[in-house]
Design an enzyme around this catalytic site. Structure first.
Site, PDB file in Angstrom:
ATOM      1  N   SER A 187      -9.476   1.852   3.311  1.00  0.00           N
ATOM      2  CA  SER A 187      -8.645   2.596   2.396  1.00  0.00           C
ATOM      3  C   SER A 187      -7.663   1.741   1.590  1.00  0.00           C
ATOM      4  O   SER A 187      -7.163   2.192   0.565  1.00  0.00           O
ATOM      5  CB  SER A 187      -7.858   3.644   3.179  1.00  0.00           C
TER       6      SER A 187
ATOM      7  N   LYS B 206       0.852  -1.186   0.000  1.00  0.00           N
ATOM      8  CA  LYS B 206       0.000   0.000   0.000  1.00  0.00           C
ATOM      9  C   LYS B 206       0.889   1.238   0.000  1.00  0.00           C
ATOM     10  O   LYS B 206       1.943   1.250   0.657  1.00  0.00           O
ATOM     11  CB  LYS B 206      -0.880  -0.031   1.255  1.00  0.00           C
TER      12      LYS B 206
ATOM     13  N   SER C 274      -9.488  -0.492   7.495  1.00  0.00           N
ATOM     14  CA  SER C 274      -8.938  -0.293   6.147  1.00  0.00           C
ATOM     15  C   SER C 274      -8.275  -1.511   5.512  1.00  0.00           C
ATOM     16  O   SER C 274      -7.985  -1.495   4.321  1.00  0.00           O
ATOM     17  CB  SER C 274      -7.933   0.858   6.148  1.00  0.00           C
TER      18      SER C 274
END
EC number: 6.3.5.7
Lengths: 96, 488
Positions: free
Chosen positions: B152, B77, B176
């Site tokens: 996210s 990420k 997330s």
């Protein structure tokens, strides 16, 4: 309404942000609706409750390593990401 | 067909059916074919190929002396620092930023021979539940490209879902990792707070943030946790407790004299009107299977359930307003150019840089947090939320005095349509998006570990997730239980 126009500009200044004029109305609505929703917490009786400030286990709060210099960032590397710099320093607009 | 477990990758590497180079080439091909999903913000094609060749050479030299993640192709990420590579947290404010050091978690993956194939799209500064707030544009769910992947860590979940890498490393502040894992039909783990060092993780809310793996199976997230977890002298909040062999974790079976597992399920997860009928049904199905297997499964309610999200938002916005003050356009990141001829003072430069660099959701959260921390409101908001946080943790602790696990759906609904909850011009309620995290935030508010595993699909064929939560540092039994439920 918790946040009026004056408060909005005050907190924006504290946060070092600008409020684009076209966003002002929507931002006021949005902030106030979230703050109203947050105020549900007032329904909870918290008399005498100690605020929870650390999430680590009690025996593991703030474990520090020895105070020895390591993991340094050399100057040349530190300057790589600076938007404006010379050979030695990061430059900003004239302060004095 | 892409591999769906590290075990099968290892088997094929061992018997020569494939090589690291072959794996990387296949993933690169699939990444190119699925560019429309927008899962990656940058792909390290040449570097990954070179690394694969090196690893193949190492195996040829000595097949026994290879790392535990040899051949695992991983995406990161865009919030994890990886020296010499771009790092932007999905934000314009970090355009062009190059990481100067490597996160401890990433360092440990590399030391075990993992291959990093690229960095993955996410909501700006990990603030969002739909991956629609990224400066790199929206990410699409591979199950239905008109729908969000969750957030996210949306790019990371989609990359695993679509077979663009075997596993991803995300971060979980309010759900997330688990919520996008649920939306994409994969497995996501949020460990106990402090189990994995946060050194090198771009900070959102430091008392909530956890690095967590996303993969196809509980066994794969277990192995990744095992590699990344443990003491680190660069994070004073990381736990020094020994790291267990999570990938070997098992629960004694009832047949061999093991005691029944005690599972509490949140009654709202199967009864609340706010949970979609398909998800209620799927959750009830999981409960029925556990009962049929001889476990104790009983309903519980949380009196503080409705206060979880307000507590979460007060504390995370406050922490974010403080953490994100470092982005001022001076030492790194975007600096606004003064209008030609205009004299600009330093404060004006900060304001202009931050306003240009941050997107609307991030600016809104900074303003909320600044308000909550301002002198006149500090006690009413921030202190109050910290008190409620303690009450929530106490109540959760009481549940676990009687049960081993707490079971809930991971999310109240399945993947929603792009724009459905984020269109600021429409009459959308900003709180609707926040409610997507109703079941996941408890683990972050309390610091407890939780895992999301797939639990079937809804009537539209969209993935549904189910979540198990366990007491602090009970990852071994949490993963073993997830593994057992996953196999059914």
């Amino acid at each position: 309404m918790k946040v009026d126009t004056e408060t909005l500009y005050k907190i924006a200044h504290l946060a070092r942000l600008k409020v684009p004029p076209e966003e002002e109305g929507q931002l006021l609505n949005s902030l106030n609706s979230v703050l109203d929703w947050m105020e549900q917490l007032n329904e909870v009786d918290t008399t005498g409750i100690e605020p929870l400030t650390h999430m680590s286990a009690l025996d593991e709060v703030d474990i520090l390593r020895d105070d020895v210099v390591k993991n340094q960032l050399p100057r040349t590397q530190a300057l790589v990401n600076a938007p404006v710099h010379d050979e030695q320093f990061i430059k900003v607009t004239k302060v004095l | 067909m892409p591999y769906r477990s590290f075990r099968s990758v290892q088997a094929d590497l061992a018997n020569g059916t494939t090589t690291c180079r072959g794996l990387v080439d296949d993933y690169l091909t699939r990444i190119a074919e699925n560019a429309h999903l927008n899962a990656f913000t940058e792909v390290y094609a040449d570097e990954a190929r070179q690394r694969a060749d090196e690893l193949d050479g190492r195996r040829a030299e000595n097949p026994v002396r290879i790392g535990r993640l040899h051949g695992m192709v991983i995406g990161l990420k865009d919030v994890l620092s990886h020296a010499g590579h771009g790092l932007q947290a999905g934000s314009h404010i970090l355009s062009g930023f190059t990481a100067q050091f490597t996160a401890t978690a990433v360092e440990r993956l590399l030391a075990e021979d993992a291959i990093i194939i690229g960095r993955q799209n996410c909501d700006e500064f990990a603030m969002g539940s739909s991956n629609e707030s990224s400066a790199f544009g929206v990410v699409r769910n591979a199950a239905d490209p008109e729908r969000v992947p969750g957030g996210s860590s949306g790019g990371s979940a989609v990359a695993v879902q679509a077979g663009l890498c075997l596993a991803s490393i995300g971060s979980d502040t309010g759900g997330s990792v688990r919520q996008p894992a649920a939306f994409c039909g994969v497995v996501g783990l949020k460990p106990t707070y402090g189990r994995i060092s946060r050194w090198g993780l771009v900070a959102y809310a430091s008392s909530f943030d956890c690095i967590g793996p996303i993969a196809n199976t509980p066994a794969d997230v277990a192995l990744l946790l095992e590699v990344m977890a443990g003491a680190d002298e660069f994070d004073s909040t990381v736990s020094t407790r020994p790291v267990a062999a999570y990938s070997q974790a098992t629960l004694p079976s009832l047949a061999s004299g093991g005691r029944p597992v005690r599972v509490a399920y949140l009654i709202d997860g199967v009864e609340s009107e706010g949970v979609s009928p398909d998800i209620r049904r799927a959750t009830q199905g999981a409960i029925d299977r556990l009962l049929a297997a001889g476990h104790v499964v009983e309903p519980v309610s949380l009196s503080l359930l409705k206060y979880l999200l307000p507590t979460y938002y007060i504390l995370t916005t406050a922490e974010a307003s403080s953490n994100l003050s470092r982005f001022d356009g001076v030492r790194y990141g975007h600096r606004a150019q003064p209008a030609s001829g205009a004299q600009t003072d330093l404060v004006e430069m900060y304001k202009q840089s931050r306003t240009e660099g941050f997107g609307p959701e991030v600016r809104k959260r900074i303003l909320l947090g600044t308000f909550a921390l301002s002198a006149s409101y500090y006690d009413a908001y921030y202190t109050k939320a910290q008190q409620v946080r303690r009450l929530v943790r106490d109540e959760t602790e009481r549940v676990f005095a009687n049960y081993d696990f707490l079971l809930t759906p991971t999310t109240p609904g399945s993947a929603f349509r792009l724009g459905e909850k984020s269109d600021h011009t429409a009459e959308t309620d900003p709180l609707q998006m926040y409610l997507a995290d109703i079941f996941t935030v408890q683990a972050n508010v309390t610091g407890y570990p939780a895992i999301s595993i797939p639990n079937g699909t809804d009537s539209n064929g969209l993935p549904i997730g189910i979540q198990l939560m366990a007491p602090p540092f009970a990852e071994e039994s949490l993963i073993a239980m997830a593994e057992r439920m996953f196999k059914v």
